[in-house]
Design a protein around this motif. Structure first.
Motif, PDB file in Angstrom:
ATOM      1  N   THR A   1       0.830  -1.203   0.000  1.00 29.32           N
ATOM      2  CA  THR A   1       0.000   0.000   0.000  1.00 29.32           C
ATOM      3  C   THR A   1       0.867   1.256   0.000  1.00 29.32           C
ATOM      4  O   THR A   1       0.596   2.222  -0.730  1.00 29.32           O
ATOM      5  N   TRP A   2       1.918   1.244   0.799  1.00 22.91           N
ATOM      6  CA  TRP A   2       2.808   2.397   0.827  1.00 22.91           C
ATOM      7  C   TRP A   2       3.554   2.574  -0.485  1.00 22.91           C
ATOM      8  O   TRP A   2       3.856   3.704  -0.885  1.00 22.91           O
ATOM      9  N   CYS A   3       3.850   1.477  -1.163  1.00 21.42           N
ATOM     10  CA  CYS A   3       4.468   1.584  -2.491  1.00 21.42           C
ATOM     11  C   CYS A   3       3.524   2.290  -3.466  1.00 21.42           C
ATOM     12  O   CYS A   3       3.958   3.110  -4.282  1.00 21.42           O
ATOM     13  N   ALA A   4       2.235   1.956  -3.380  1.00 19.02           N
ATOM     14  CA  ALA A   4       1.252   2.617  -4.248  1.00 19.02           C
ATOM     15  C   ALA A   4       1.161   4.103  -3.932  1.00 19.02           C
ATOM     16  O   ALA A   4       1.098   4.953  -4.841  1.00 19.02           O
ATOM     17  N   ILE A   5       1.159   4.452  -2.631  1.00 22.40           N
ATOM     18  CA  ILE A   5       1.119   5.860  -2.243  1.00 22.40           C
ATOM     19  C   ILE A   5       2.380   6.576  -2.715  1.00 22.40           C
ATOM     20  O   ILE A   5       2.337   7.703  -3.230  1.00 22.40           O
ATOM     21  N   ALA A   6       3.526   5.921  -2.548  1.00 20.22           N
ATOM     22  CA  ALA A   6       4.790   6.528  -2.977  1.00 20.22           C
ATOM     23  C   ALA A   6       4.810   6.756  -4.486  1.00 20.22           C
ATOM     24  O   ALA A   6       5.303   7.783  -4.962  1.00 20.22           O
ATOM     25  N   MET A   7       4.273   5.818  -5.244  1.00 26.25           N
ATOM     26  CA  MET A   7       4.245   5.992  -6.690  1.00 26.25           C
ATOM     27  C   MET A   7       3.306   7.133  -7.085  1.00 26.25           C
ATOM     28  O   MET A   7       3.587   7.880  -8.040  1.00 26.25           O
ATOM     29  N   ALA A   8       2.200   7.287  -6.352  1.00 28.92           N
ATOM     30  CA  ALA A   8       1.302   8.414  -6.621  1.00 28.92           C
ATOM     31  C   ALA A   8       2.004   9.740  -6.320  1.00 28.92           C
ATOM     32  O   ALA A   8       1.877  10.713  -7.077  1.00 28.92           O
ATOM     33  N   VAL A   9       2.761   9.791  -5.213  1.00 26.99           N
ATOM     34  CA  VAL A   9       3.527  10.997  -4.885  1.00 26.99           C
ATOM     35  C   VAL A   9       4.578  11.254  -5.955  1.00 26.99           C
ATOM     36  O   VAL A   9       4.807  12.408  -6.369  1.00 26.99           O
ATOM     37  N   PHE A  10       5.235  10.198  -6.416  1.00 23.83           N
ATOM     38  CA  PHE A  10       6.240  10.330  -7.468  1.00 23.83           C
ATOM     39  C   PHE A  10       5.636  10.920  -8.739  1.00 23.83           C
ATOM     40  O   PHE A  10       6.165  11.886  -9.308  1.00 23.83           O
ATOM     41  N   ALA A  11       4.522  10.350  -9.185  1.00 24.43           N
ATOM     42  CA  ALA A  11       3.884  10.843 -10.409  1.00 24.43           C
ATOM     43  C   ALA A  11       3.418  12.286 -10.238  1.00 24.43           C
ATOM     44  O   ALA A  11       3.561  13.112 -11.149  1.00 24.43           O
ATOM     45  N   GLY A  12       2.854  12.601  -9.055  1.00 24.58           N
ATOM     46  CA  GLY A  12       2.406  13.968  -8.815  1.00 24.58           C
ATOM     47  C   GLY A  12       3.555  14.953  -8.802  1.00 24.58           C
ATOM     48  O   GLY A  12       3.450  16.062  -9.347  1.00 24.58           O
ATOM     49  N   ALA A  13       4.689  14.563  -8.196  1.00 28.43           N
ATOM     50  CA  ALA A  13       5.840  15.456  -8.151  1.00 28.43           C
ATOM     51  C   ALA A  13       6.420  15.678  -9.545  1.00 28.43           C
ATOM     52  O   ALA A  13       6.808  16.799  -9.898  1.00 28.43           O
ATOM     53  N   VAL A  14       6.491  14.632 -10.353  1.00 32.35           N
ATOM     54  CA  VAL A  14       6.999  14.774 -11.715  1.00 32.35           C
ATOM     55  C   VAL A  14       6.114  15.709 -12.523  1.00 32.35           C
ATOM     56  O   VAL A  14       6.593  16.497 -13.352  1.00 32.35           O
ATOM     57  N   ALA A  15       4.800  15.667 -12.264  1.00 31.29           N
ATOM     58  CA  ALA A  15       3.875  16.526 -13.003  1.00 31.29           C
ATOM     59  C   ALA A  15       3.883  17.964 -12.490  1.00 31.29           C
ATOM     60  O   ALA A  15       3.772  18.917 -13.278  1.00 31.29           O
ATOM     61  N   VAL A  16       4.045  18.152 -11.180  1.00 34.87           N
ATOM     62  CA  VAL A  16       3.922  19.492 -10.586  1.00 34.87           C
ATOM     63  C   VAL A  16       5.200  20.295 -10.741  1.00 34.87           C
ATOM     64  O   VAL A  16       5.168  21.476 -11.103  1.00 34.87           O
TER      65      VAL A  16
END
Length: 456
Positions: free
Chosen positions: A104-119
């Protein structure tokens, strides 16, 4: 699809296949059969790095193609190892499984990663607010000292109701951003001033102020939070970035001397840190009668780690064939490297360390390639923070330095560590995208072209 992104996709799929094979090998070795739902479970796991690849392809098309696959492989190996430990801990301690929560934390981390790359469209925007950045970093750094309760002798967690997080994992990124911005503005004053003594340019007192301030702050972390790992990473990060900005060896010598003095004083008088030093110096004395043991030696983890590495040999016992549960409660954290050493041997430990080294090398290569000074220091600092954390964890587990209790990046269980390290990867991706982006073609002047046509 551009060539770097095609290479990245192939490497991400290879990393997923390697981790899937490791999971299957563990199940076959322990239970003799694959668990029900094995294929859908790993298909869902594979979707996470593929989503990250799509985010990179959309928002950072020129980024280094090795950074994402390396982080994916390390995270996947961490899931395999946590699952392996779940089996051993359930059999011996009847403890709950940690792998589902880590997934679950890997999924959250990947969402943070994708959001940071976009922002973060341009990493140079992070340079605009240095003092706000360091204020946030200091608040996070000092927060555990005011949080009730210790965790295994150190105060590095903040508890909010049923939730908890480790601010130090995020502080290292915040501190890197601040140091990169500060040193970009002050590098000339720090590099050019000083006095020559015995062939070295020693910094003047007012230029030595930042190092002294960071030294005092690291000592405060050691005293009030008893967190040797965070202090070492925090102080070492500043000294290394200072050297990268100024190329002055004297700063490194001053920094090493200051930290050695502070660590000696705190290690001699602070009981928890002193106990870590005693366990490092005399790991086997834990098996002596209690009356003959050195004062402060209370755990056999250091000795058990050495036994694990010794029994693993060159190739290890094989996944699922060792006894990682003998390490105790810290087997899923910094001591997860002992599971690698026991079941995959010296070869497995070498491969894991080489993966970290390659990831750091891509960060340093980005620092060399990018043109703006802030980006250079930012990429170098992020790569250095990864190297320092791996060093303090691997060094403590193998007996090179005292144990620090920090989590091994990507491999160890922990939501804070996973999210923070994937945020670090996102920043490296953005800086490398800027570094590798081709220069725009020079614009043609229509009037000049028309004049040339008339002359022709």
């Amino acid at each position: 699809m551009t060539r770097p992104r095609a290479q990245e996709l192939v490497l991400v799929l290879a990393a997923v296949l390697i981790c899937g094979y490791g999971y299957a090998e563990t199940e076959l070795a322990v239970r003799g059969a694959l668990p029900p739902g094995f294929a859908p479970r790993w298909a869902a796991a594979a979707a996470l790095p593929l989503a990250g690849h799509l985010a990179v392809r959309r928002f950072a098309p020129y980024a280094d193609p090795l950074i994402l696959p390396l982080a994916t492989l390390l995270s996947g190996l961490g899931l395999v190892l946590v699952h392996r430990l779940d089996i051993a801990y359930a059999a011996h301690y009847r403890s709950a499984a940690a792998a589902p929560g880590q997934m679950t934390w890997c999924a959250i981390a990947m969402a943070v990663f994708a959001g940071a790359v976009a922002v973060f469209r341009d990493h140079r925007r992070l340079q605009r607010y240095p003092y706000l950045t360091i204020t946030v970093g200091l608040v996070l750094l000092m927060a555990p000292a005011f949080s009730p309760g210790d965790v295994y002798g150190a105060k590095r967690w903040v508890f909010i109701g049923p939730l908890s997080f480790q601010p130090g994992e995020f502080v290292k990124i915040v501190i890197v951003v601040f140091f990169a911005g500060y040193l970009t503005l002050r590098r000339d004053a720090l590099a050019l001033s000083g006095r020559r003594v015995m062939g070295l340019y020693l910094p003047r007192g007012r230029q030595l102020g930042p190092v002294a301030a960071v030294w005092m702050l690291s000592l405060l972390v050691l005293v009030f939070e008893r967190d040797l790992g965070t202090s070492l990473i925090f102080f070492g990060l500043f000294v290394i970035m200072l050297y990268a900005a100024t190329e002055r060896t004297s700063w490194v010598l001053c920094g090493v001397l200051l930290f050695a003095v502070g660590a000696f004083v705190v290690g001699s008088f602070e009981p928890h840190v002193h106990g870590r030093v005693v366990a490092w110096l005399h790991p086997m004395d834990i098996y002596l009668p209690p009356a003959q043991r050195p004062a402060g030696l209370v755990s056999d983890q250091a000795a058990q780690a050495l036994f694990s590495f010794g029994s693993g040999g060159m190739l290890g016992s094989g996944l699922g064939q060792g006894h990682p549960e003998l390490i105790g409660f810290a087997g899923r954290s910094d001591f997860i490297l002992t599971t690698v050493g026991e079941e995959l041997g010296l070869t497995g430990v070498t491969v894991v360390l080489l993966l970290y080294a390659l990831l750091a090398e891509r960060g340093l290569r980005t620092a060399v390639t990018v043109t703006d000074p802030f980006g250079k220091l930012l990429a170098a600092g992020l790569a250095t923070s990864l190297v320092l954390q791996v060093f303090v964890v691997a060094g403590g587990v193998t007996g090179l330095i005292p144990l620090t209790g920090k989590a091994l990046p990507f491999l160890a269980q922990g939501g804070s560590s996973m999210v923070a390290n994937w945020l670090l990867v996102a920043l490296l991706i953005k800086v490398s995208d800027t570094a590798r982006r081709p220069a725009p073609a020079p614009a043609t002047d229509p009037s000049a072209a028309q004049t040339q046509l008339v002359r022709t």
